[in-house]
Design a protein around this motif. Structure first.
Motif, PDB file in Angstrom:
ATOM      1  N   ILE A   1       0.748  -1.271  -0.056  1.00 17.60           N
ATOM      2  CA  ILE A   1       0.086  -0.002  -0.044  1.00 17.60           C
ATOM      3  C   ILE A   1       0.858   1.302  -0.054  1.00 17.60           C
ATOM      4  CG2 ILE A   1      -0.385  -0.028   2.548  1.00 17.60           C
ATOM      5  CD1 ILE A   1      -3.169   0.982   1.644  1.00 17.60           C
ATOM      6  N   THR A   2       2.108   1.252   0.631  1.00 16.02           N
ATOM      7  CA  THR A   2       3.000   2.453   0.648  1.00 16.02           C
ATOM      8  C   THR A   2       3.389   2.498  -0.764  1.00 16.02           C
ATOM      9  OG1 THR A   2       3.504   2.026   2.937  1.00 16.02           O
ATOM     10  CG2 THR A   2       5.287   2.892   1.486  1.00 16.02           C
ATOM     11  N   LYS A   3       3.837   1.679  -1.485  1.00 11.61           N
ATOM     12  CA  LYS A   3       4.209   1.590  -2.832  1.00 11.61           C
ATOM     13  C   LYS A   3       3.144   1.839  -3.901  1.00 11.61           C
ATOM     14  CE  LYS A   3       8.533  -0.670  -2.655  1.00 11.61           C
ATOM     15  NZ  LYS A   3       9.393  -2.020  -3.369  1.00 11.61           N
ATOM     16  N   GLY A   4       1.839   1.744  -3.519  1.00  8.32           N
ATOM     17  CA  GLY A   4       0.814   1.980  -4.526  1.00  8.32           C
ATOM     18  C   GLY A   4       0.725   0.816  -5.327  1.00  8.32           C
ATOM     19  N   ASP A   5       1.082  -0.606  -4.758  1.00 11.05           N
ATOM     20  CA  ASP A   5       1.074  -1.883  -5.652  1.00 11.05           C
ATOM     21  C   ASP A   5      -0.392  -2.376  -5.233  1.00 11.05           C
ATOM     22  OD1 ASP A   5       1.370  -4.501  -6.431  1.00 11.05           O
ATOM     23  OD2 ASP A   5       2.959  -5.050  -5.437  1.00 11.05           O
TER      24      ASP A   5
ATOM     25  N   GLY B   1       1.114   8.068   1.092  1.00 14.00           N
ATOM     26  CA  GLY B   1       2.477   8.160   2.293  1.00 14.00           C
ATOM     27  C   GLY B   1       3.014   6.637   2.735  1.00 14.00           C
ATOM     28  N   LEU B   2       3.573   6.841   3.883  1.00 15.32           N
ATOM     29  CA  LEU B   2       4.119   5.805   4.521  1.00 15.32           C
ATOM     30  C   LEU B   2       3.220   5.080   5.654  1.00 15.32           C
ATOM     31  CD1 LEU B   2       6.589   4.215   5.207  1.00 15.32           C
ATOM     32  CD2 LEU B   2       7.169   5.579   6.987  1.00 15.32           C
TER      33      LEU B   2
ATOM     34  N   PHE C   1       0.687   6.465  10.267  1.00 18.28           N
ATOM     35  CA  PHE C   1       0.579   6.731   8.546  1.00 18.28           C
ATOM     36  C   PHE C   1       1.143   8.192   8.666  1.00 18.28           C
ATOM     37  CE2 PHE C   1      -1.278   9.292   5.283  1.00 18.28           C
ATOM     38  CZ  PHE C   1      -0.876   8.633   4.149  1.00 18.28           C
ATOM     39  N   VAL C   2       1.951   8.299   7.706  1.00 15.88           N
ATOM     40  CA  VAL C   2       2.805   9.801   7.505  1.00 15.88           C
ATOM     41  C   VAL C   2       2.481  10.157   5.862  1.00 15.88           C
ATOM     42  CG1 VAL C   2       4.735  10.875   7.608  1.00 15.88           C
ATOM     43  CG2 VAL C   2       4.893   8.880   9.129  1.00 15.88           C
ATOM     44  N   ASP C   3       1.798  11.264   6.113  1.00 18.39           N
ATOM     45  CA  ASP C   3       1.403  11.909   4.412  1.00 18.39           C
ATOM     46  C   ASP C   3       2.769  12.185   3.921  1.00 18.39           C
ATOM     47  OD1 ASP C   3       0.765  14.250   2.919  1.00 18.39           O
ATOM     48  OD2 ASP C   3      -1.070  12.980   3.064  1.00 18.39           O
ATOM     49  N   HIS C   4       2.860  11.881   2.587  1.00 18.48           N
ATOM     50  CA  HIS C   4       3.961  11.994   1.950  1.00 18.48           C
ATOM     51  C   HIS C   4       4.267  13.560   1.634  1.00 18.48           C
ATOM     52  CE1 HIS C   4       2.766  13.064  -2.229  1.00 18.48           C
ATOM     53  NE2 HIS C   4       1.495  12.571  -1.845  1.00 18.48           N
TER      54      HIS C   4
ATOM     55  N   HIS D   1       3.895  15.265   5.843  1.00 20.60           N
ATOM     56  CA  HIS D   1       4.351  14.541   6.991  1.00 20.60           C
ATOM     57  C   HIS D   1       3.640  14.535   8.019  1.00 20.60           C
ATOM     58  CE1 HIS D   1       8.890  13.953   5.387  1.00 20.60           C
ATOM     59  NE2 HIS D   1       7.960  13.708   4.532  1.00 20.60           N
ATOM     60  N   ASP D   2       2.321  14.858   7.884  1.00 17.78           N
ATOM     61  CA  ASP D   2       1.221  14.968   8.814  1.00 17.78           C
ATOM     62  C   ASP D   2       1.187  13.452   9.312  1.00 17.78           C
ATOM     63  OD1 ASP D   2       1.029  17.697   8.997  1.00 17.78           O
ATOM     64  OD2 ASP D   2      -0.887  17.645   7.941  1.00 17.78           O
ATOM     65  N   MET D   3       0.704  13.034  10.623  1.00 19.72           N
ATOM     66  CA  MET D   3       0.621  11.599  10.840  1.00 19.72           C
ATOM     67  C   MET D   3      -1.012  11.498  11.340  1.00 19.72           C
ATOM     68  SD  MET D   3       3.933  10.698  13.292  1.00 19.72           S
ATOM     69  CE  MET D   3       3.412  12.013  14.282  1.00 19.72           C
ATOM     70  N   ARG D   4      -1.345  10.210  10.876  1.00 14.94           N
ATOM     71  CA  ARG D   4      -2.535   9.384  11.350  1.00 14.94           C
ATOM     72  C   ARG D   4      -2.231   8.308  12.108  1.00 14.94           C
ATOM     73  NH1 ARG D   4      -6.631   9.837   6.237  1.00 14.94           N
ATOM     74  NH2 ARG D   4      -6.168  11.905   5.919  1.00 14.94           N
ATOM     75  N   ILE D   5      -2.417   8.354  13.310  1.00 11.57           N
ATOM     76  CA  ILE D   5      -2.236   7.052  14.207  1.00 11.57           C
ATOM     77  C   ILE D   5      -3.574   6.228  14.526  1.00 11.57           C
ATOM     78  CG2 ILE D   5       0.087   8.091  15.041  1.00 11.57           C
ATOM     79  CD1 ILE D   5      -1.587   8.610  17.779  1.00 11.57           C
ATOM     80  N   GLY D   6      -3.234   5.053  14.729  1.00 17.69           N
ATOM     81  CA  GLY D   6      -4.360   3.923  14.961  1.00 17.69           C
ATOM     82  C   GLY D   6      -4.153   2.617  15.026  1.00 17.69           C
TER      83      GLY D   6
END
Length: 142
Positions: free
Chosen positions: A25-29, A65-66, A89-92, A95-100
């Motif tokens: 999912i990070t690589k968009g695959d 993002g990551l 999750f870190v937006d590319h 660099h805002d983050m979402r956590i969970g």
């Protein structure tokens, strides 16, 4: 489904499966992402549950993002299992983050362990835990 693996083998296989989820999912695959789920697999967030057929549109609409995941806690039960895995999750772009965390069910298939269900819980700045704002993603909209 008969198997001769040890519980440790099962745990390592599930951990690798979840690593493939995060990396693909990070690589968009998208094909790689779809391959970690059972054919009847679902993802739940934003007040809804999405079948595999809707994953490409859901991922396309999501921020890029990551996806940084932690070691899951997994409870094995024969050919099924349940688990919880932390996510940052870190937006590319910002660099805002979402956590969970993800709450999962897994199934042993002819091709090995696969995710059957994955449900996202976000941890908010307020400390609240929720599954996301309903309709943050709208089906059929670009």
């Amino acid at each position: 489904m008969a198997h001769s693996c040890s519980p440790t083998d099962d745990l390592v296989e599930i951990q690798q499966l979840l690593a493939r989820y995060a990396v693909t999912i990070t690589k968009g695959d998208i094909d790689g992402l779809l391959a970690v789920f059972t054919s009847d697999g679902t993802y739940s967030a934003f007040g809804d549950t999405y079948p595999l057929a809707e994953f490409p549109a859901l991922v396309e609409a999501a921020p890029k993002g990551l996806f940084l995941t932690g070691t899951p806690v997994v409870e094995l039960d024969g050919d099924t299992a349940t688990g919880t895995q932390p996510l940052c999750f870190v937006d590319h772009a910002t660099h805002d983050m979402r956590i969970g965390y993800y709450s999962d069910t897994y199934a042993r298939t002819e091709d090995g362990w696969r995710l059957r269900t994955r449900a996202m819980t976000f941890i908010r700045r307020s400390g609240a835990h929720d599954s996301g704002r309903p309709h943050a993603y709208r089906r059929g909209e670009a």
